[in-house]
Design an enzyme around this catalytic site. Structure first.
Site, PDB file in Angstrom:
ATOM      1  N   CYS A  48      -0.591  26.414  50.604  1.00 15.35           N
ATOM      2  CA  CYS A  48      -0.526  25.164  51.370  1.00 15.35           C
ATOM      3  C   CYS A  48       0.573  24.264  50.817  1.00 15.35           C
ATOM      4  O   CYS A  48       0.379  23.578  49.807  1.00 15.35           O
ATOM      5  CB  CYS A  48      -1.875  24.444  51.320  1.00 15.35           C
ATOM      6  SG  CYS A  48      -1.883  22.854  52.175  1.00 15.35           S
ATOM      7  N   CYS A  72      -0.270  20.568  50.799  1.00 18.58           N
ATOM      8  CA  CYS A  72      -1.180  20.171  49.717  1.00 18.58           C
ATOM      9  C   CYS A  72      -0.457  20.069  48.379  1.00 18.58           C
ATOM     10  O   CYS A  72      -0.701  19.151  47.598  1.00 18.58           O
ATOM     11  CB  CYS A  72      -2.315  21.181  49.580  1.00 18.58           C
ATOM     12  SG  CYS A  72      -3.158  21.610  51.110  1.00 18.58           S
ATOM     13  N   ASP A  73       0.426  21.029  48.102  1.00 22.33           N
ATOM     14  CA  ASP A  73       0.949  21.193  46.742  1.00 22.33           C
ATOM     15  C   ASP A  73       2.451  20.979  46.591  1.00 22.33           C
ATOM     16  O   ASP A  73       2.967  21.023  45.469  1.00 22.33           O
ATOM     17  CB  ASP A  73       0.600  22.606  46.229  1.00 22.33           C
ATOM     18  CG  ASP A  73      -0.897  22.852  46.191  1.00 22.33           C
ATOM     19  OD1 ASP A  73      -1.637  21.888  45.918  1.00 22.33           O
ATOM     20  OD2 ASP A  73      -1.324  23.987  46.449  1.00 22.33           O
TER      21      ASP A  73
END
Length: 307
Positions: free
Chosen positions: A133, A136-137
């Protein structure tokens, strides 16, 4: 035991759409989601092909708006891990976080999870440089070098997103051409931070405490080389989250639930919608349509049961 007309399993676009339609139809409905609502759509930075948004809309924002809309119509939402679905007579028993819920119908919209590469180092460095992701990261890799594995829309779109943080992004794909749409490809090809590594597969992810490189093999020559990277983002497809209803419904060889155009499965009263379903296109717009159809068909099914 709480009882409902319909239990919706999964809070992605399909589940939220089903919830909106079910609640508007005045069915007693509950949506069960184990994480954040929005599903895979919520982990996409920008959705440019969902109708009604000229300049696109952020995935998290779209998910939030769908959830607000569903709640406005009175949809009950429970954040819990669904561990089982069983048929009991004409009804269903859904087990979630050590509680049981009874429903006269179920809409299964649990979505799909990322497919793993299955190479050495992938599990070991998950969360320490290996991610599925970018939204997300991605911010953890500011001014670092990363690799994206895959050649479809998701892979190339996330590679573009990563250029906001990373100094360089390798896109590693096993074929000589990307599978992403021409529009997305063109954007990536025009980005100076992206370098394509085609006809190549990742054989191993290397490092000590954190990822330090990937071993890449040329599929044409068999020669291997090492790319120094700080992170690896994997986008090689998805697997449907259908194991919990495998004993109830017919599935295809990949595990996707087989339905008709009314979203009906082989199990009466159990409907499927979104990425869990066998179909040709898996996009937010088709998930939303699936959810709407499923809810309307549930209403018809329950009416017929009462006759």
């Amino acid at each position: 035991m709480k009882q409902y007309d319909v239990i919706i399993i999964g809070g992605g676009p399909a589940g939220l759409s089903a919830g909106i339609y079910a609640a508007r139809a005045n069915l007693s409905a509950v949506l069960m989601e184990m994480g954040m609502t929005g599903g895979l759509a919520a982990s996409t930075e920008m959705i440019e092909n969902y109708p009604g948004f000229e300049n696109g809309i952020g995935g998290p924002e779209l998910a939030m708006q769908m959830e607000k809309q569903a709640r406005r119509f009175g949809l009950e939402m429970v954040y819990a891990y669904v561990s089982g679905v069983e048929k009991q007579g004409d009804d269903f028993i859904v087990s979630a976080d050590e509680q049981n819920y009874r429903a006269r119908a179920v809409i299964f919209a649990a979505g799909a999870k990322p497919r793993y590469l299955g190479v050495p180092g992938e599990k070991e460095f998950h969360g320490r440089g290996v991610s599925y992701c970018a939204t997300c990261d991605g911010a953890f890799f500011r001014d670092k070098v990363v690799a994206v594995v895959g050649g479809g829309d998701a892979a190339v779109e996330e590679a573009l997103f990563l250029t906001k943080f990373a100094s360089k992004v390798y896109v590693i794909h096993r074929r000589d051409q990307l599978r992403a749409t021409k529009y997305v490809q063109k954007k990536a090809q025009e980005n100076d931070k992206i370098q394509f590594v085609l006809n190549s597969v990742v054989k191993q992810i290397n490092g000590s405490e954190l990822v330090r490189s990937v071993t890449v093999e040329d599929v044409l020559t068999g020669s291997q080389s090492e790319l120094p990277v700080d992170g690896v983002f994997i986008y090689v497809g998805h697997e449907p989250s259908t194991s919990m209803i495998a004993h109830l419904v017919e599935r295809d060889e990949q595990g996707y639930v087989i339905t008709d155009e009314q979203m009906r499965t082989s199990c009466p009263g159990l409907f499927a919608a979104g990425d869990v379903r066998h179909k040709t296109l898996r996009q937010v717009v088709t998930a939303v349509a699936d959810g709407a159809i499923a809810a309307v068909e549930v209403e018809k099914y329950l009416s017929q049961r009462e006759q």
